[in-house]
Write a protein that holds these residues in place. Structure first.
Motif, PDB file in Angstrom:
ATOM      1  N   PHE A  80       0.819  -1.212   0.000  1.00 33.93           N
ATOM      2  CA  PHE A  80       0.000   0.000   0.000  1.00 33.93           C
ATOM      3  C   PHE A  80       0.852   1.262   0.000  1.00 33.93           C
ATOM      4  O   PHE A  80       0.375   2.345   0.325  1.00 33.93           O
ATOM      5  N   GLY A  81       2.106   1.089  -0.385  1.00 28.75           N
ATOM      6  CA  GLY A  81       2.933   2.259  -0.655  1.00 28.75           C
ATOM      7  C   GLY A  81       3.374   3.054   0.555  1.00 28.75           C
ATOM      8  O   GLY A  81       3.625   4.252   0.460  1.00 28.75           O
ATOM      9  N   CYS A  82       3.521   2.390   1.707  1.00 30.64           N
ATOM     10  CA  CYS A  82       3.903   3.126   2.912  1.00 30.64           C
ATOM     11  C   CYS A  82       5.324   3.664   2.814  1.00 30.64           C
ATOM     12  O   CYS A  82       5.677   4.625   3.496  1.00 30.64           O
ATOM     13  N   ALA A 105      10.711  12.455  -0.732  1.00 27.47           N
ATOM     14  CA  ALA A 105      10.677  12.007  -2.114  1.00 27.47           C
ATOM     15  C   ALA A 105      12.121  11.832  -2.595  1.00 27.47           C
ATOM     16  O   ALA A 105      13.031  12.486  -2.093  1.00 27.47           O
ATOM     17  N   ILE A 116       8.337   4.444  -4.961  1.00 31.19           N
ATOM     18  CA  ILE A 116       6.884   4.274  -4.911  1.00 31.19           C
ATOM     19  C   ILE A 116       6.265   4.989  -6.105  1.00 31.19           C
ATOM     20  O   ILE A 116       6.449   6.189  -6.305  1.00 31.19           O
ATOM     21  N   GLU A 117       5.548   4.217  -6.901  1.00 31.11           N
ATOM     22  CA  GLU A 117       4.909   4.767  -8.085  1.00 31.11           C
ATOM     23  C   GLU A 117       3.429   4.399  -8.036  1.00 31.11           C
ATOM     24  O   GLU A 117       3.105   3.217  -7.865  1.00 31.11           O
ATOM     25  N   ASP A 118       2.578   5.366  -8.140  1.00 29.70           N
ATOM     26  CA  ASP A 118       1.131   5.121  -8.060  1.00 29.70           C
ATOM     27  C   ASP A 118       0.741   4.295  -6.832  1.00 29.70           C
ATOM     28  O   ASP A 118      -0.097   3.398  -6.899  1.00 29.70           O
ATOM     29  N   GLY A 119       1.397   4.600  -5.726  1.00 33.08           N
ATOM     30  CA  GLY A 119       1.000   3.989  -4.466  1.00 33.08           C
ATOM     31  C   GLY A 119       1.481   2.572  -4.251  1.00 33.08           C
ATOM     32  O   GLY A 119       1.060   1.922  -3.295  1.00 33.08           O
TER      33      GLY A 119
ATOM     34  N   ASP B  17       5.684  16.180  -0.508  1.00 34.66           N
ATOM     35  CA  ASP B  17       6.761  15.826  -1.433  1.00 34.66           C
ATOM     36  C   ASP B  17       6.251  14.930  -2.559  1.00 34.66           C
ATOM     37  O   ASP B  17       6.932  14.012  -2.993  1.00 34.66           O
ATOM     38  N   LYS B  29      -0.028   9.912 -13.198  1.00 38.36           N
ATOM     39  CA  LYS B  29       0.928   9.193 -12.362  1.00 38.36           C
ATOM     40  C   LYS B  29       1.230   9.985 -11.105  1.00 38.36           C
ATOM     41  O   LYS B  29       1.333  11.207 -11.148  1.00 38.36           O
ATOM     42  N   VAL B  30       1.350   9.270 -10.009  1.00 39.36           N
ATOM     43  CA  VAL B  30       1.664   9.923  -8.746  1.00 39.36           C
ATOM     44  C   VAL B  30       2.887   9.216  -8.152  1.00 39.36           C
ATOM     45  O   VAL B  30       2.910   7.990  -8.074  1.00 39.36           O
ATOM     46  N   TYR B  31       3.890   9.988  -7.797  1.00 36.88           N
ATOM     47  CA  TYR B  31       5.090   9.402  -7.202  1.00 36.88           C
ATOM     48  C   TYR B  31       5.170   9.712  -5.715  1.00 36.88           C
ATOM     49  O   TYR B  31       4.810  10.809  -5.288  1.00 36.88           O
ATOM     50  N   THR B  32       5.635   8.749  -4.952  1.00 38.08           N
ATOM     51  CA  THR B  32       5.964   8.868  -3.528  1.00 38.08           C
ATOM     52  C   THR B  32       4.745   8.820  -2.602  1.00 38.08           C
ATOM     53  O   THR B  32       4.869   8.437  -1.452  1.00 38.08           O
ATOM     54  N   ALA B  33       3.563   9.190  -3.088  1.00 37.00           N
ATOM     55  CA  ALA B  33       2.379   9.098  -2.215  1.00 37.00           C
ATOM     56  C   ALA B  33       2.032   7.632  -1.968  1.00 37.00           C
ATOM     57  O   ALA B  33       2.350   6.763  -2.769  1.00 37.00           O
ATOM     58  N   CYS B  34       1.372   7.373  -0.850  1.00 35.88           N
ATOM     59  CA  CYS B  34       0.923   6.013  -0.571  1.00 35.88           C
ATOM     60  C   CYS B  34      -0.354   5.724  -1.362  1.00 35.88           C
ATOM     61  O   CYS B  34      -0.888   6.591  -2.041  1.00 35.88           O
ATOM     62  N   ARG B  35      -0.835   4.520  -1.231  1.00 34.06           N
ATOM     63  CA  ARG B  35      -2.008   4.113  -2.012  1.00 34.06           C
ATOM     64  C   ARG B  35      -3.236   4.970  -1.676  1.00 34.06           C
ATOM     65  O   ARG B  35      -4.006   5.331  -2.570  1.00 34.06           O
ATOM     66  N   VAL B  38      -2.846   8.259  -3.453  1.00 36.10           N
ATOM     67  CA  VAL B  38      -3.015   8.137  -4.904  1.00 36.10           C
ATOM     68  C   VAL B  38      -4.501   8.041  -5.239  1.00 36.10           C
ATOM     69  O   VAL B  38      -5.001   8.719  -6.140  1.00 36.10           O
ATOM     70  N   PRO B 150      -0.353   6.002   6.197  1.00 35.52           N
ATOM     71  CA  PRO B 150       0.641   5.012   5.769  1.00 35.52           C
ATOM     72  C   PRO B 150       2.101   5.471   5.777  1.00 35.52           C
ATOM     73  O   PRO B 150       2.990   4.687   6.066  1.00 35.52           O
ATOM     74  N   ARG B 151       2.367   6.736   5.501  1.00 35.38           N
ATOM     75  CA  ARG B 151       3.778   7.137   5.422  1.00 35.38           C
ATOM     76  C   ARG B 151       4.336   7.641   6.757  1.00 35.38           C
ATOM     77  O   ARG B 151       5.470   8.122   6.807  1.00 35.38           O
TER      78      ARG B 151
END
Ligand code: SF4
Ligand code: SF4
Ligand code: SF4
Ligand code: SF4
Lengths: 154, 414
Positions: A80-82, A105, A116-119, B17, B29-35, B38, B150-151
């Motif tokens: 889940f992209g933590c 980032a 992390i790409e698209d979560g 960020d 597209k989204v980078y670095t964010a959690c699910r 996004v 999550p982060r």
């Protein structure tokens, strides 16, 4: 997922050496290391009585075809992209101390192993992974930090 | 090259960020964010929806209907705003004053008490950046950030290197989870997970306080005293400790006294700060903005320029006692989140719902105004869980009005 012993149980166990290895056990170890595939054991591949096991072993490794050459597999449906693994991975930290190493980032995503790409986590540059190459060590930074066991090495 | 970062308004972390690639106002597209982040950023749609009595109407009709409801009401309830910007919240406070409304947000049944105590300086506060740079001991109490934020662990509280924490989490930090179940966060904390029975937190706190001063820690549920003493020892050694207070702890305490006692005891032996695990991206902002205006963080009633405060002005009590005769719900879904017996009273009064998403509440409202997603389709500023102000621009554009714009129109028409 599996170990050499389980693989060995599925082999002909005749130690015929046709695969170029000295024994079926050695072949099993080579399978685990992704050096050889089920196709490299002629009896297994050709003899009907091994057909089922041949299929099983092939399937086992098909699951890991998506895996990188280090055997790293990401279970995308679990992740889940933590970012825990991204921030904990030692080469990531070394290559980007103020970006991902500090929880932020990436400053330059191209240099990293995990991003992390698209979560969801994405693995790249796997030759940088500490489990890879001659001086490999049993790094588990990305495994123990994942809350959902989304990263696995096969 | 300076990167162009966006802020994610998916939760109270307000991660600043996030890189986004978009085209024609669609997020690709989204980078670095959690699910969670996004999904939040990709939620946007194009067309605006205005509805009165279940029929589609134009903007002007919806606004004038909303205005009529507020005008006719003697004591309207204004509720929500946890996912609205500071600017929107300030407008809503003004609107509440103007319409002699009862004003409340979800904090009245979650973390409001903790934020209030923080604003009254009852706890030592610090920022998430301090946590990253200095914290050596973090406690997640009744909180599971791995699921809710999550982060949290990767960006601030456990894994990152900080200015004074250069050797990495294994050596530099200790994370502790205290919870009723083995959450994902508890799993990460390994041996430093302390499982308390539901409702057992107050007792655990007093046992821990005993342990801190070397006494034998006792609980009615026979928590192994040795483990509590071990925990007390870790805490005593903290140079920069943080307690992240989650809903689990707040729900389990009748009042905050045990928490005051604990923080005092911890600060006698060591150095401990407190941060509330605020879920909605700007619930803390609502609390602070209202506090600035009235001295209270939630549950207020405006009347002839004066302000009254008390539990009877919380959404739960106001609906229970049927003291409110209309409702303006902004970015919240009380019909789903409140107990049925209380929420059903909402169905007896005219409701205006402003929300980017259809919810149970929006579907049962007399007036529904489909607003822009705050933080994705409209910008502004917000207050992070630790009180830090964060500004953000919209990530994409939309034809839908922001809640701020809608409130402005309502105010003008009033
Ligand atoms: S070829 Fe197959 S049967 Fe022969 S030794 Fe190798 S693994 Fe065993
Ligand atoms: S095994 Fe270690 S080096 Fe390899 S990806 Fe995981 S954390 Fe990084
Ligand atoms: S730690 Fe696990 S869940 Fe988190 S980003 Fe890595 S693989 Fe995904
Ligand atoms: S942790 Fe919260 S703010 Fe950060 S990316 Fe995830 S949802 Fe967005």
């Amino acid at each position: 997922m599996t170990n050499a012993m389980e693989l060995y149980q599925m082999l002909p166990k005749t130690n015929c050496k046709k695969c170029g290895k000295t024994s079926c056990m050695a072949f099993a170890v080579a399978l685990m290391a992704h050096e050889l595939t089920a196709d490299d054991c002629p009896p297994l591949k050709e003899e009907p009585k091994y057909k089922e096991n041949y299929g099983k072993i092939s399937d086992l490794f098909k699951a890991s075809e998506g895996a990188t050459s280090t055997g790293l597999i990401v279970h995308e449906e679990l992740c889940f992209g933590c970012g825990n693994c991204v921030v904990a991975c030692p080469p990531n930290v070394a290559n980007d101390p103020y970006g991902v190493g500090s929880g932020n980032a990436p400053r330059d995503a191209k240099k990293l192993i995990l991003i992390i790409e698209d979560g969801v986590v994405k693995a790249q540059n796997v030759e940088e992974c500490r489990r890879f190459g001659k001086n490999k060590i049993l790094c588990n930074g990305c495994i123990v930090t994942c809350p959902v066991e989304a990263i696995e090495f096969v | 090259m300076e990167k162009n970062y966006n802020v994610c308004t998916g939760c109270g972390m307000l991660c600043d960020d996030i890189e986004v690639e978009s085209e024609k106002n669609i997020v690709n597209k989204v980078y670095t964010a959690c699910r969670v982040g996004v999904a939040h950023m990709k939620e946007g749609r194009e067309s605006a929806v205005f509805r009165v009595d279940d029929k589609p109407v134009d903007e002007a009709t919806a606004i004038s209907e909303a205005v009529a409801i507020l005008k006719n009401a003697k004591n309207p309830l204004i509720f929500g705003l946890g996912t609205s910007t500071n600017e929107t919240q300030k407008l809503a406070i003004e609107l509440a004053r103007k319409t002699s409304a009862t004003l409340d947000d979800t904090s009245s049944f979650c973390l409001g008490r903790v934020v209030e105590a923080l604003l009254q300086n009852r706890f030592k506060a610090c920022t998430l950046d301090d946590v990253r740079n200095k914290a050596d001991v973090t406690i997640f109490w009744g909180a599971d950030p791995s699921d809710s934020h999550p982060r949290h662990l990767s960006k601030y509280s456990y894994f990152p290197r900080g200015t004074e924490k250069q050797r990495g989490w294994e050596e530099d930090r200790t994370a502790i989870a205290i919870d009723v179940r083995k959450s994902h966060t508890a799993k990460i904390c390994g041996n430093n997970f302390f499982q308390v029975p539901p409702g057992g937190d107050a007792e655990f706190i007093d046992a821990l306080i005993a342990g801190l001063s070397g006494k034998l820690p006792k609980t009615s549920y026979n928590f192994p005293p040795k483990r509590i003493l071990e925990l007390a020892n870790i805490l005593k050694g903290a140079k920069f400790g943080v307690v992240f207070v989650g809903l689990g702890l707040v729900y389990s305490l009748e009042n905050l006294e045990p928490l005051f006692r604990l923080m005092d005891a911890l600060n006698e032996k060591a150095n401990f700060h407190l941060i509330p695990m605020v879920g909605h991206y700007n619930m803390r902002g609502f609390n602070e903005n209202l506090f600035e205006e009235t001295g209270y963080v939630n549950s207020v009633k405006f009347e002839d320029g004066a302000v009254k405060h008390g539990p009877e002005y919380s959404i739960v009590e106001a609906l229970k006692a049927k003291t409110v005769d209309a409702a303006l719900i902004i970015g919240s879904d009380p019909l789903s989140s409140l107990p049925r017996s209380i929420a059903k009273n909402l169905l007896e009064i005219p409701v205006i719902s402003m929300d980017p998403c259809e919810t149970l509440t929006s579907r049962s409202s007399k007036v529904y105004i489909n607003t822009a997603i705050s933080g994705v389709e409209s910008g502004g500023s917000a207050t992070r869980m630790d009180g830090v102000k964060v500004e953000f621009k919209p990530v994409v554009e939309t034809k839908r009005l922001s809640d701020e714009a809608v409130l402005k129109k309502i105010m003008e028409a009033l």
